[in-house]
Scaffold this motif. Structure first.
Motif: not given
Length: 354
Positions: A138, A140-141, A143-147, A268, A270, A306
């Motif tokens: 996964d 994701t970080t 921040k929702p817009t950063k990976f 994708d 994420s 996170r």
């Protein structure tokens, strides 16, 4: 003379002057207006472009296309697609259609024994086949817009094994003191040296492409600035793990470690995955399990800050068999990772009192 004296000549001139001026005005309004006209040349290629526009385009009729072959208005996904089998219901019978239910979860030891049965000399006859793992992440970080960006690491496993397709790893080590040089040579480095090697590289006596990995001690890093342009991406740094005070550990890691890379999906962002291995079927099960734990621990080091799990799914395979076993990996995760996951679940379950 009499006409001049009496002034009749001037009156006649005045009369004809008025008549002529009036006619001149009438002729001016009757005649068309004159304007300056300039004929400019057409732009280059304008006439050819105009001719092409007049050409009729022939529309070819396309025949009927089956529904399973139509890709119009359908987004093409990458080669690896995120699995959603965990969203399906769990089978309650002994026999079920695998495509309609969630996969059965195996323990690590149980999955190894299943592969050993199929690779027995009476079936596939490959008792020393390599055990491969497909690990989903996964990315994701907080921040929702950063990976998480894709990464490449070298994991040290406690039990070394022969890896399929592994090329010889030549290692060049930069250090100063004699103790550091002896430790690097004892660990298996191909070439060890200090400023003398830097001078040989500048003169072209040492070919850098002959070495796959270049390691260094932090104390010699200022002297290596002169060859930074020659080393390029191979220049030792902490992020890639090629710079450190323990040279024997670094050399062992890059000499016998398992190299793996995380690939991120282009659509994708994420979703990421890792293809790697942990050993061979003819190894002891406990040794394989220890390698598996060490690999998971090394992957967890890249986890962002996170709540929630970083590793979401682990599947074990072993060629030439096509069987895939979903592994229960949570008991093999580091203690800190399990504690974070449990605490995050508890925080979500307990409501906040006003």
């Amino acid at each position: 003379m009499e006409l001049i004296k009496t002034g009749r000549v001037l009156s006649c001139c005045n009369y004809y002057f008025k008549i002529g001026f009036r006619d001149l005005l009438q002729e001016k309004f009757r005649s068309p207006t004159f304007t300056n006209v300039r004929n400019y040349a057409a732009r280059k290629g304008y006439r050819e472009a105009a001719k092409k526009k007049k050409v009729k385009t022939v529309i070819q009729k396309q025949g009927w296309i089956p529904h399973n072959l139509r890709k119009k208005d359908v987004e093409e996904l990458s080669g690896v697609k995120r699995s959603n089998e965990h969203l399906k219901q769990t089978a309650t019978d002994d026999v079920w259609v695998t495509s309609g239910y969630a996969w059965r979860i195996f323990d690590f030891k149980e999955a190894v024994e299943c592969h050993r049965e199929t690779h027995h000399p009476t079936i596939y006859n490959v008792p020393d086949a390599q055990i491969n793992l497909f690990i989903e992440l996964d990315m994701t970080t907080a921040k929702p817009t950063k990976f998480v960006e894709k990464f490449r690491r070298m994991a040290i496993l406690p039990h070394v094994y022969e890896q399929d397709g592994l090329q010889e790893r030549s290692i060049l080590v930069f250090c100063k003191t004699p103790e550091q040089k002896e430790a690097a040579k004892a660990a298996g480095a191909n070439l060890v040296g200090g400023t003398e090697i830097i001078k040989d590289i500048e003169k072209g006596k040492i070919v850098l492409p002959d070495f796959r990995f270049i390691l260094a001690h932090p104390t010699i890093l200022p002297e290596m600035v002169t060859i930074r342009g020659l080393l390029k991406k191979k220049f030792p740094n902490v992020k890639s793990g090629t710079l450190g005070p323990n040279l024997d550990e670094l050399v062992t890691r890059f000499k016998n470690g398992v190299e793996y890379s995380c690939v991120r999906d282009e659509k994708d962002l994420s979703y990421g995955w890792i293809n790697t291995s942990v050993g061979r079927l003819n190894m002891d099960t406990l040794k394989l399990e220890e390698n598996f734990q060490a690999l998971l621990k090394d992957i967890i080091d890249e986890k962002p800050k996170r709540p929630g799990p970083f590793i979401t799914r682990v599947v074990m395979t072993s060629l030439p068999s096509v069987e895939k076993f979903k592994i229960n990996f949570e008991p093999h995760l580091p203690v800190d990772e399990n504690a974070d996951g449990e605490s995050s679940d508890e925080d979500e379950a307990v409501p906040v009192k006003a």
